[in-house]
Motif scaffolding. Structure first.
Motif, PDB file in Angstrom:
ATOM      1  N   MET A 279      10.386  -3.122  61.341  1.00 43.57           N
ATOM      2  CA  MET A 279      11.496  -3.032  62.285  1.00 43.57           C
ATOM      3  C   MET A 279      11.583  -4.304  63.122  1.00 43.57           C
ATOM      4  O   MET A 279      10.793  -5.236  62.948  1.00 43.57           O
ATOM      5  CB  MET A 279      11.316  -1.794  63.178  1.00 43.57           C
ATOM      6  CG  MET A 279      11.397  -0.479  62.420  1.00 43.57           C
ATOM      7  SD  MET A 279      11.183   0.981  63.469  1.00 43.57           S
ATOM      8  CE  MET A 279       9.470   1.380  63.149  1.00 43.57           C
ATOM      9  N   GLN A 280      12.553  -4.318  64.021  1.00 42.80           N
ATOM     10  CA  GLN A 280      12.744  -5.485  64.877  1.00 42.80           C
ATOM     11  C   GLN A 280      11.587  -5.649  65.854  1.00 42.80           C
ATOM     12  O   GLN A 280      10.771  -4.742  66.032  1.00 42.80           O
ATOM     13  CB  GLN A 280      14.060  -5.349  65.634  1.00 42.80           C
ATOM     14  CG  GLN A 280      15.277  -5.461  64.726  1.00 42.80           C
ATOM     15  CD  GLN A 280      16.522  -5.008  65.437  1.00 42.80           C
ATOM     16  OE1 GLN A 280      16.688  -3.836  65.725  1.00 42.80           O
ATOM     17  NE2 GLN A 280      17.410  -5.948  65.737  1.00 42.80           N
ATOM     18  N   ASP A 281      11.567  -6.813  66.502  1.00 41.51           N
ATOM     19  CA  ASP A 281      10.503  -7.177  67.441  1.00 41.51           C
ATOM     20  C   ASP A 281       9.145  -7.207  66.749  1.00 41.51           C
ATOM     21  O   ASP A 281       8.111  -6.947  67.379  1.00 41.51           O
ATOM     22  CB  ASP A 281      10.457  -6.228  68.645  1.00 41.51           C
ATOM     23  CG  ASP A 281      11.623  -6.438  69.597  1.00 41.51           C
ATOM     24  OD1 ASP A 281      12.403  -7.392  69.380  1.00 41.51           O
ATOM     25  OD2 ASP A 281      11.747  -5.655  70.554  1.00 41.51           O
ATOM     26  N   ASP A 282       9.161  -7.505  65.438  1.00 44.24           N
ATOM     27  CA  ASP A 282       7.919  -7.629  64.669  1.00 44.24           C
ATOM     28  C   ASP A 282       7.085  -6.351  64.729  1.00 44.24           C
ATOM     29  O   ASP A 282       5.851  -6.388  64.733  1.00 44.24           O
ATOM     30  CB  ASP A 282       7.101  -8.825  65.175  1.00 44.24           C
ATOM     31  CG  ASP A 282       5.933  -9.163  64.261  1.00 44.24           C
ATOM     32  OD1 ASP A 282       6.046  -8.920  63.047  1.00 44.24           O
ATOM     33  OD2 ASP A 282       4.899  -9.648  64.775  1.00 44.24           O
ATOM     34  N   ILE A 283       7.760  -5.201  64.800  1.00 48.35           N
ATOM     35  CA  ILE A 283       7.067  -3.912  64.818  1.00 48.35           C
ATOM     36  C   ILE A 283       7.068  -3.331  63.409  1.00 48.35           C
ATOM     37  O   ILE A 283       8.100  -3.303  62.740  1.00 48.35           O
ATOM     38  CB  ILE A 283       7.749  -2.933  65.791  1.00 48.35           C
ATOM     39  CG1 ILE A 283       7.639  -3.449  67.228  1.00 48.35           C
ATOM     40  CG2 ILE A 283       7.149  -1.531  65.668  1.00 48.35           C
ATOM     41  CD1 ILE A 283       8.464  -2.655  68.220  1.00 48.35           C
TER      42      ILE A 283
END
Length: 537
Positions: A279-283
């Motif tokens: 997912m976004q934010d490197d999650i």
């Protein structure tokens, strides 16, 4: 805030919040009660084409255009950049060997990719549930729903046609929120509390857990700085991929997840798998799922150590996570600690009764394999929304109590049967996984056939004005021919276990699914790459 409502919804996950939004938008006096305060960590994050179609249908039928904006990656990112999500073009599977770097060949003998959408724009998504659930609850509140977060239901009693719920604040309740009422009254209770099972416990309903075939547990969390699986592969082996393998519900299949030589329990497989949802934010959501017998007796800290041991056993998986760090969920100390569910599968004996219902994720859950959770939850919202508006909305002024009772009885029977059907499909896949990767690919075709044609049937019936039901049911549960194939697959797997002839199994499955297979599953020469399973463009 009043303490009298028409409908009380217990739980403010995505399903409970969407249902509250529908009801409030159409004039029903509804309240949502949850013991935890948003935002909060949750798994069950991977959507599918069927889930996205149901989002669009719910949005159109009940005039929720904002909900439609979450039904594909492209418009989600344009309309709601503040809500984190991930790009899911399909399903990717990689078969690992213990103590050996992952490798593949031009025939992709150790990997399998199945497309679910034809482009990033129309793609499915992974939901960052802390963001999405909080946003959905806000939409319900803005539409007029009452919201009581940080409130625990201590007792539920029914007197005549009225429910009486006793409440108490929890430690999660924030001081600036209004005081918790000691009680509230309503005409109908919806349990959307998931594994909490508030209503079932209070009413003393029977459990059917022992009837379920799939018995797995999971250890999971959100990590940052997880490396790319695609970058572990030579570029020449990625040329015929229908989508980037990281932009998927990524499955790392692990043939040996045992703790020690005493782990073998009955005929349960020792195979397991790790999901990775980027997912976004490197999650990246990461979870290890294994037979529950392996996890027996583990505490949450010990489960974390076992997770590390399994990762270390598979060099390529270890490389993906070697520089990663855990960020959620948190433990009792407030520090990040892996979540742990020793047994996932569960099932109540009923999904509805006199003045109450449960949404599917509360009725029963099987396993994260094949990402059935969001679609099943939304199917329950769709059906329960129709029935509740018949009773309490403007269109339901003439609905008789006997008609409503019959419809809720059918809903209850359908949802319980659907959980059993998902259980049957997933259990067959685990049996195949314990045999070989080829067996797993073959048996997984049953799920893809059921999912794709369920969506097609739903689209067809809605286009012809027959909303609310599908003749073959969700995941083709009412299709006797497909159910017979599933029943026969058990015997086929037993024969493969005895004689090792996986090619015969693949041939049998290919012939069995031929009437539905117009999108290339098990097609000779496709090198384990399926480019066109999607219904949407």
């Amino acid at each position: 805030m009043t303490n009298r409502y028409q409908v009380c919804i217990l739980g403010s996950g995505f399903a409970g919040s969407i249902l509250a939004w529908i009801l409030a938008r159409h004039g029903v006096n509804v309240v949502v009660v949850d013991r935890i305060v948003h935002p909060r960590f949750a798994i069950g994050e991977s959507s599918t084409p069927l889930a996205d179609f149901l989002l669009r249908q719910i949005a159109e039928q009940w005039e929720l255009p904002e909900l439609d904006e979450l039904s594909s990656w492209g418009q989600w990112r344009r309309k709601h950049p503040e809500l984190r999500c991930g790009l899911k073009r399909g399903f990717s599977y990689f078969q690992h060997k213990a103590h050996t770097e992952f490798s593949d060949d031009p025939q992709h003998s150790h990997s399998y990719l199945v497309a679910a959408s034809a482009s990033d724009e129309s793609s499915d998504t992974h939901w960052h549930r802390a963001d999405v659930d909080a946003w959905l609850l806000k939409q319900a509140r803005d539409a007029g729903a009452g919201v009581l977060e940080g409130c625990q239901v201590t007792s539920i009693e029914k007197t005549g046609n009225q429910w009486n719920l006793q409440l108490a604040p929890t430690n999660d309740r924030e001081s600036q929120q209004p005081p918790t009422p000691r009680s509230l009254q309503c005409e109908f209770v919806v349990d959307a509390s998931g594994p909490g099972g508030v209503l079932g416990s209070q009413l003393g309903l029977s459990r059917l857990d022992d009837s379920l075939l799939t018995r797995t547990g999971s250890i999971f969390g959100h990590f940052q700085n997880v490396s790319s699986m695609a970058e572990q592969l030579p570029s020449a082996l990625r040329l015929d991929d229908p989508f980037p393998s990281d932009a998927a519900a990524q499955h790392h299949l692990l043939p040996d997840c045992s703790r020690d030589s005493n782990d073998q329990i009955g005929h349960q497989p020792q195979s397991g798998w790790i999901w990775m949802l980027r997912m976004q934010d490197d999650i990246t959501s990461v979870g290890l799922t294994v037979p529950m017998g392996i996890l027996h007796g583990l505490t949450r800290p010990a489960a974390g150590r076992y997770f590390d041991d399994v990762v270390a056993r598979y060099p390529t998986v270890h490389k993906l996570l070697n520089q990663a760090h855990l960020i959620a969920p948190t433990g009792t100390s407030g520090m990040a600690q892996l979540g742990f569910v020793p047994r996932i599968s569960r099932l109540w004996a009923a999904a509805a009764g006199d003045g109450w219902c449960m949404l599917p994720s509360t009725v029963g859950v099987i396993d994260p394999l094949h990402s059935t959770g969001i679609a099943h939850g939304l199917s329950g919202v769709y059906r329960a929304g129709q029935l509740l508006l018949m009773q309490f909305g403007d269109a339901g002024l003439g609905t008789s109590s006997s008609t409503a009772s019959d419809l809720w009885k059918q809903y209850s029977q359908d949802v319980v049967r659907e959980v059993h059907w998902i259980d049957e499909i997933v259990h067959l896949c685990y049996r195949a996984l314990d045999i070989s990767f080829d067996a797993f690919v073959s048996v997984s075709s049953l799920y893809f056939i059921a999912a794709v044609h369920s969506e097609r049937n739903l689209i067809s019936q809605l286009e012809t004005g027959h909303s609310g039901s599908i003749s073959d049911g969700f995941w083709l549960i009412n299709n006797s021919q497909l159910r017979s194939i599933a029943a026969e697959l058990g015997g086929q797997l037993s024969r493969v276990t005895a004689d090792g002839d996986t090619e015969a199994l693949t041939s049998w499955v290919r012939n069995a699914i031929a009437p539905w297979n117009d999108f290339g599953l098990l097609e000779t020469g496709n090198q384990n790459r399926v480019h066109r399973s999607q219904t949407k463009a």
